[in-house]
Write a protein that holds these residues in place. Structure first.
Motif, mmCIF file in Angstrom:
data_model
loop_
_atom_site.group_PDB
_atom_site.id
_atom_site.type_symbol
_atom_site.label_atom_id
_atom_site.label_comp_id
_atom_site.label_asym_id
_atom_site.label_seq_id
_atom_site.Cartn_x
_atom_site.Cartn_y
_atom_site.Cartn_z
ATOM 1 N N ARG A 88 0.837 -1.197 0.000
ATOM 2 C CA ARG A 88 0.000 0.000 0.000
ATOM 3 C C ARG A 88 0.871 1.245 0.000
ATOM 4 N N GLY A 89 0.345 2.319 -0.585
ATOM 5 C CA GLY A 89 1.100 3.549 -0.717
ATOM 6 C C GLY A 89 0.844 4.517 0.416
ATOM 7 N N LEU A 90 1.009 5.796 0.133
ATOM 8 C CA LEU A 90 0.862 6.823 1.153
ATOM 9 C C LEU A 90 -0.585 7.116 1.493
ATOM 10 N N SER A 91 -1.506 6.603 0.686
ATOM 11 C CA SER A 91 -2.937 6.774 0.941
ATOM 12 C C SER A 91 -3.657 5.514 0.484
ATOM 13 N N ASP A 92 -4.974 5.460 0.706
ATOM 14 C CA ASP A 92 -5.768 4.308 0.261
ATOM 15 C C ASP A 92 -5.810 4.198 -1.258
#
Length: 308
Positions: free
Chosen positions: A29-33
């Motif tokens: 997963r990245g910095l946000s959903d």
């Protein structure tokens, strides 16, 4: 109606993102959903926005292929494991590497973390399973589990257990806090490549180089089902956000969708019929943003699908 709906489930390709110049092995997963990190043999980490479908090079200072990525959201850290056994620790706010750990003598195939123990865990090609402190970012303990590779790690917080899949075909179950071995069993004829607990903690799913998907109940790890799921090795398993489905990804270039309650096969995603991958499917991530199922593989593409 629900059963009919599931049997007729369809997946729409939202995007096939290009940017990597080598095989993609790592995904988290990245910095946000609505974003993800990816990495692979081209030795850089990309950060993809799943709204704009654009990417940026997040880190480029690696001298070996990337096999694993772990985003520790709560600590604002990104960990990257490479083929030379290094674990690169990146401060996300600064986009700066703050430490390199080197205690594995082979590729780092998996990295997972637990806030309950305040540790992160690594599985290496040297057969070692290691535990590191999230405070000091240093090695706490390392265990030699087999002469083959240690491939995959997952947690069951309902039973306070850690499962580790091994290249010998074995799976070991450790107590989360004491790290004592609670169970050890042969899960596959060939390498056990991936272990994944069901979200309710009642089952452990394992996928192997023998192409079988095996289902184990977690009371005493008795096998309840064995499925000849793919034509080649299974590399990853991902549950849907609502836990009603799960996906398997394989070296046979396909993704398969399964019912999470009865383990019934529902759909095969392949290139010819569903614009699937043209090469091995290495990693899967099924996130809450638009129910997107993200997959990466040897064809260098980040593919995004949504169930309809």
């Amino acid at each position: 109606m629900e059963a009919v709906k599931k049997k007729n489930i369809r997946f729409e390709v939202i995007a096939a993102l290009k940017g990597h110049t080598g095989c993609i092995y790592a995904l988290d997963r990245g910095l946000s959903d609505h974003s993800v990190f990816t990495g692979g043999s081209d030795q850089f980490i990309a950060h993809w926005d799943l709204e704009s479908f654009r990417a940026e090079k997040f880190a480029t200072s690696f001298t070996a292929h990337l096999y694993s990525i772990c985003h520790i959201y709560e600590k604002q850290l990104l960990l990257a494991g490479t083929t030379d056994g290094s674990i690169h620790i990146i401060d996300i706010a600064q986009k700066k590497e703050v430490r390199i750990l080197k205690y594995h003598l082979g590729p780092v195939f998996d990295i997972k973390y637990s806030l309950k123990t305040n540790c992160f865990y690594t599985a290496g090609g040297d057969g070692n399973f290691a535990i590191c402190s999230l405070d000091s970012l240093s090695l706490v303990k390392i265990k030699k589990l087999c002469a083959e590779k240690a491939r995959s790690i997952d947690f069951n917080y309902d039973t306070s257990e850690i499962a580790v899949a091994l290249g010998s075909g074995d799976v070991f179950i450790f107590d989360l806090f004491s790290l004592q071995v609670k169970y050890g069993f042969i899960a596959h004829r060939l390498s056990s490549n991936i272990v994944r607990y069901s979200p309710d903690g009642k089952f452990l799913l394992s996928g192997g180089r023998d192409a079988y998907l095996n289902i184990w109940e977690t009371k005493n790890y008795t096998r309840v089902k064995s499925i000849a799921a793919h034509n080649w090795a299974i590399y990853d398993i991902a549950y849907s956000p609502d836990a009603t489905l799960f996906a398997t990804g394989s070296r046979d270039k396909t993704i398969k969708i399964w019912d999470a309650w009865n383990f019934e096969f529902l759909k095969r995603i392949r290139k010819e019929a569903c614009t699937g991958h043209s090469h091995s499917v290495n990693k899967l991530l099924w996130g809450p943003f638009h129910n997107y199922l993200v997959s990466v593989g040897d064809d260098r593409e980040v593919m995004i699908r949504s169930s309809i």
